[in-house]
Design a protein around this motif. Structure first.
Motif, PDB file in Angstrom:
ATOM      1  N   MET A   1      36.650  46.513  35.281  1.00  0.00           N
ATOM      2  CA  MET A   1      37.946  45.944  35.679  1.00  0.00           C
ATOM      3  C   MET A   1      37.969  44.468  35.265  1.00  0.00           C
ATOM      4  O   MET A   1      37.815  43.565  36.082  1.00  0.00           O
ATOM      5  N   ARG A   2      38.170  44.223  33.980  1.00  0.00           N
ATOM      6  CA  ARG A   2      38.140  42.871  33.435  1.00  0.00           C
ATOM      7  C   ARG A   2      39.491  42.172  33.591  1.00  0.00           C
ATOM      8  O   ARG A   2      40.546  42.810  33.573  1.00  0.00           O
ATOM      9  N   ILE A   3      39.430  40.859  33.727  1.00  0.00           N
ATOM     10  CA  ILE A   3      40.656  40.067  33.802  1.00  0.00           C
ATOM     11  C   ILE A   3      41.220  39.909  32.400  1.00  0.00           C
ATOM     12  O   ILE A   3      40.521  39.446  31.482  1.00  0.00           O
ATOM     13  N   GLU A   4      42.464  40.296  32.206  1.00  0.00           N
ATOM     14  CA  GLU A   4      43.111  40.170  30.905  1.00  0.00           C
ATOM     15  C   GLU A   4      43.774  38.801  30.752  1.00  0.00           C
ATOM     16  O   GLU A   4      43.645  38.146  29.719  1.00  0.00           O
ATOM     17  N   VAL A  22      46.995  36.948  38.626  1.00  0.00           N
ATOM     18  CA  VAL A  22      45.894  37.426  37.791  1.00  0.00           C
ATOM     19  C   VAL A  22      46.137  38.903  37.479  1.00  0.00           C
ATOM     20  O   VAL A  22      46.431  39.694  38.385  1.00  0.00           O
ATOM     21  N   THR A  23      45.996  39.274  36.202  1.00  0.00           N
ATOM     22  CA  THR A  23      46.229  40.663  35.789  1.00  0.00           C
ATOM     23  C   THR A  23      44.990  41.201  35.090  1.00  0.00           C
ATOM     24  O   THR A  23      44.403  40.525  34.233  1.00  0.00           O
ATOM     25  N   THR A  24      44.591  42.412  35.450  1.00  0.00           N
ATOM     26  CA  THR A  24      43.418  43.045  34.839  1.00  0.00           C
ATOM     27  C   THR A  24      43.834  43.873  33.628  1.00  0.00           C
ATOM     28  O   THR A  24      45.020  44.138  33.396  1.00  0.00           O
ATOM     29  N   GLU A  25      42.846  44.312  32.855  1.00  0.00           N
ATOM     30  CA  GLU A  25      43.111  45.103  31.650  1.00  0.00           C
ATOM     31  C   GLU A  25      43.790  46.432  31.964  1.00  0.00           C
ATOM     32  O   GLU A  25      44.511  46.975  31.120  1.00  0.00           O
ATOM     33  N   ASP A  26      43.561  46.946  33.191  1.00  0.00           N
ATOM     34  CA  ASP A  26      44.216  48.200  33.556  1.00  0.00           C
ATOM     35  C   ASP A  26      45.513  47.971  34.325  1.00  0.00           C
ATOM     36  O   ASP A  26      46.049  48.901  34.933  1.00  0.00           O
ATOM     37  N   GLY A  27      46.031  46.746  34.297  1.00  0.00           N
ATOM     38  CA  GLY A  27      47.373  46.489  34.793  1.00  0.00           C
ATOM     39  C   GLY A  27      47.512  46.165  36.264  1.00  0.00           C
ATOM     40  O   GLY A  27      48.636  46.059  36.768  1.00  0.00           O
ATOM     41  N   ILE A  28      46.412  45.988  36.978  1.00  0.00           N
ATOM     42  CA  ILE A  28      46.501  45.624  38.390  1.00  0.00           C
ATOM     43  C   ILE A  28      46.701  44.108  38.484  1.00  0.00           C
ATOM     44  O   ILE A  28      46.003  43.332  37.833  1.00  0.00           O
ATOM     45  N   THR A  29      47.654  43.704  39.309  1.00  0.00           N
ATOM     46  CA  THR A  29      47.988  42.293  39.452  1.00  0.00           C
ATOM     47  C   THR A  29      47.646  41.813  40.863  1.00  0.00           C
ATOM     48  O   THR A  29      47.933  42.501  41.851  1.00  0.00           O
ATOM     49  N   GLY A  30      47.044  40.623  40.933  1.00  0.00           N
ATOM     50  CA  GLY A  30      46.727  40.006  42.211  1.00  0.00           C
ATOM     51  C   GLY A  30      47.339  38.622  42.312  1.00  0.00           C
ATOM     52  O   GLY A  30      47.494  37.918  41.308  1.00  0.00           O
ATOM     53  N   LEU A  31      47.700  38.217  43.531  1.00  0.00           N
ATOM     54  CA  LEU A  31      48.339  36.928  43.771  1.00  0.00           C
ATOM     55  C   LEU A  31      47.458  36.047  44.649  1.00  0.00           C
ATOM     56  O   LEU A  31      46.777  36.528  45.565  1.00  0.00           O
ATOM     57  N   GLY A  32      47.501  34.738  44.363  1.00  0.00           N
ATOM     58  CA  GLY A  32      46.815  33.754  45.191  1.00  0.00           C
ATOM     59  C   GLY A  32      47.705  32.546  45.408  1.00  0.00           C
ATOM     60  O   GLY A  32      48.396  32.095  44.487  1.00  0.00           O
ATOM     61  N   ASP A  33      47.726  32.017  46.620  1.00  0.00           N
ATOM     62  CA  ASP A  33      48.511  30.832  46.957  1.00  0.00           C
ATOM     63  C   ASP A  33      47.702  29.583  46.628  1.00  0.00           C
ATOM     64  O   ASP A  33      46.546  29.451  47.038  1.00  0.00           O
ATOM     65  N   ARG A  58      36.371  38.032  32.590  1.00  0.00           N
ATOM     66  CA  ARG A  58      35.455  38.175  33.735  1.00  0.00           C
ATOM     67  C   ARG A  58      35.730  39.476  34.480  1.00  0.00           C
ATOM     68  O   ARG A  58      36.851  39.986  34.484  1.00  0.00           O
ATOM     69  N   ASP A  59      34.714  39.998  35.130  1.00  0.00           N
ATOM     70  CA  ASP A  59      34.850  41.198  35.950  1.00  0.00           C
ATOM     71  C   ASP A  59      35.556  40.823  37.248  1.00  0.00           C
ATOM     72  O   ASP A  59      35.015  40.083  38.070  1.00  0.00           O
ATOM     73  N   ALA A  60      36.759  41.332  37.441  1.00  0.00           N
ATOM     74  CA  ALA A  60      37.554  40.985  38.623  1.00  0.00           C
ATOM     75  C   ALA A  60      36.908  41.463  39.915  1.00  0.00           C
ATOM     76  O   ALA A  60      37.220  40.947  40.991  1.00  0.00           O
TER      77      ALA A  60
END
Length: 413
Positions: A1-4, A22-33, A58-60
């Protein structure tokens, strides 16, 4: 699960927010404030210029390793800008990991320790009658604990007093950072008199207790404006009114100052919203000089950094009281709520309702019922960013106020 890829989003739906996506190579998106009130662009530049380039590839899933890489690898550690940037990365990675697992974040943190997190609201008024009306309004909205702030006779604008009554959804016009429509706005300068404040506050709490009885948890924020001996006096004078806590009674830089306050009052003490790492608390925790830690996930290295702090505090029987005003975005609030639900040493959660414009940009799933907050069972943090809505609210420069004593001396705001 690498960061794209990763990108920053700056938006101002009533006030400024900085969000890392932040978006991974498989399309999962994460948010940070990454919001730091009055210094938002400093954190955005830190992320965009220095941190985001380190994330690609990097490995998410390696959250602790990434946390240590960004904390120790930078050499220049701690500080609000660095720790807010680190917090955004860390929180986004936790959001991704929980979404990948198909679970709400609190499940990955050990599962729920309670039904919900007791929340307190901000009741305020220019005078005591207006304050009592504000307390009633908060109780009608479902709050079961209330922070008490009022104007001080003889002074003008005072920290913590909303500039208008609540709207139909229980939101107040409370944003101390002044914004300019075209170009930077200079900080507003307010005037302060500590002796007048010390004379006034006990009478305020006497009136509130007389009106609402002994059961309602009451909190108060001194906003770093007292010397240790002044804070000791106030803590003692407020003992008959059984406060849940007295917050930020004195500037937090001198941790040893809390020894003097502790010696003179049994009023519970909370401090730490301007702290940004577990190291800021060492003396306070090991000597049990406070009862609640007030840091925010957004300013303390994210979920990982805040968990380290709360685990350390738990060793000494000290509870959480995480910072949660409207300059913590709904992303940061959701992260706090997942920790609130999971950690054993939860105390209380500050909760100010965001504006309708903010909630259009940040689509939330957390809920407030019967005085308790719950982060929801949506996988991840449970907050989504509407980038189209965010673009409709461009950044506007803003500064928090500056405080001066009546003789013109700059004082703590």
């Amino acid at each position: 699960m690498r960061i794209e890829h990763a990108e920053t989003v700056v938006t101002s739906p009533g006030r400024n927010f900085v969000t890392l996506r932040v978006t991974t190579e498989d399309g999962i998106t994460g948010l940070g404030d990454a919001t730091l009130n009055g210094r938002e662009l400093a954190v955005e530049a830190c992320l965009r210029e220095h941190v985001v380039p380190l994330l690609t590839g990097r490995d998410a899933a390696r959250i602790e390793d990434t946390w240590q890489y960004l904390y120790r690898g930078a050499y220049w550690r701690r500080g609000p800008v660095t720790m807010a940037a680190l917090a955004a990365v860390d929180t986004a990675l936790w959001d991704i990991k929980a979404k990948a697992a198909g679970m709400p974040l609190y499940q990955l943190l050990g599962g729920a320790s309670r039904r919900g997190a007791l929340a307190y609201g901000h009741a305020s008024g220019r005078d005591v009658p207006e304050l009592l009306d504000s307390v009633r309004a908060h109780l009608e909205q479902g709050y079961r604990a209330v922070r008490i702030q009022t104007g001080v006779p003889g002074l003008g604008t005072v920290y913590g007093v909303a500039s208008s009554a609540a709207d139909g959804e229980g939101r107040y016009d409370y944003e101390p950072a002044r914004r300019a429509a075209g170009g930077p706005a200079l900080p507003v300068e307010e005037t302060w008199d500590t002796r007048a404040y010390l004379r006034h506050v006990p009478r305020v709490f006497e009136a509130v207790r007389h009106e609402f009885g002994p059961e309602l948890p009451l909190l108060h924020d001194g906003h770093h404006r007292m010397t240790p001996i002044q804070a000791a006096r106030l803590g003692r004078d407020l003992e008959p009114y059984d406060l849940f806590w007295l917050e930020d009674a004195t500037p937090g830089e001198d941790q040893a100052a809390l020894r003097l306050i502790r010696q003179h009052t049994t009023t519970p003490l909370a401090i730490g919203e301007v702290f940004n790492s577990v190291h800021d608390y060492t003396t306070l925790l090991t000597e049990r000089l406070i009862d609640y830690v007030r840091s925010a996930v957004t300013h303390t290295g994210g979920v990982t950094g805040m968990r380290k702090l709360l685990d350390f505090a738990a060793v000494y029987g000290i509870k959480s009281g995480m910072h949660g005003p409207t300059d913590i975005s709904p992303v940061g609030m959701a992260a706090a709520l997942h920790l609130d639900l999971a950690v054993h040493n939860f105390g209380i959660q500050e909760y100010m309702r965001h504006s309708a414009d903010t909630l259009e940009v940040f689509r939330t799933s957390y809920r407030f019922e019967d005085g308790l907050l719950h982060p929801s069972d949506t996988p991840g943090l449970g907050v989504e960013l509407d980038t189209e809505a965010a673009r409709r609210f461009p950044y506007r420069p803003a500064y928090l106020p500056v405080n001066r004593l009546t003789d013109g001396t700059v004082h703590d705001w």
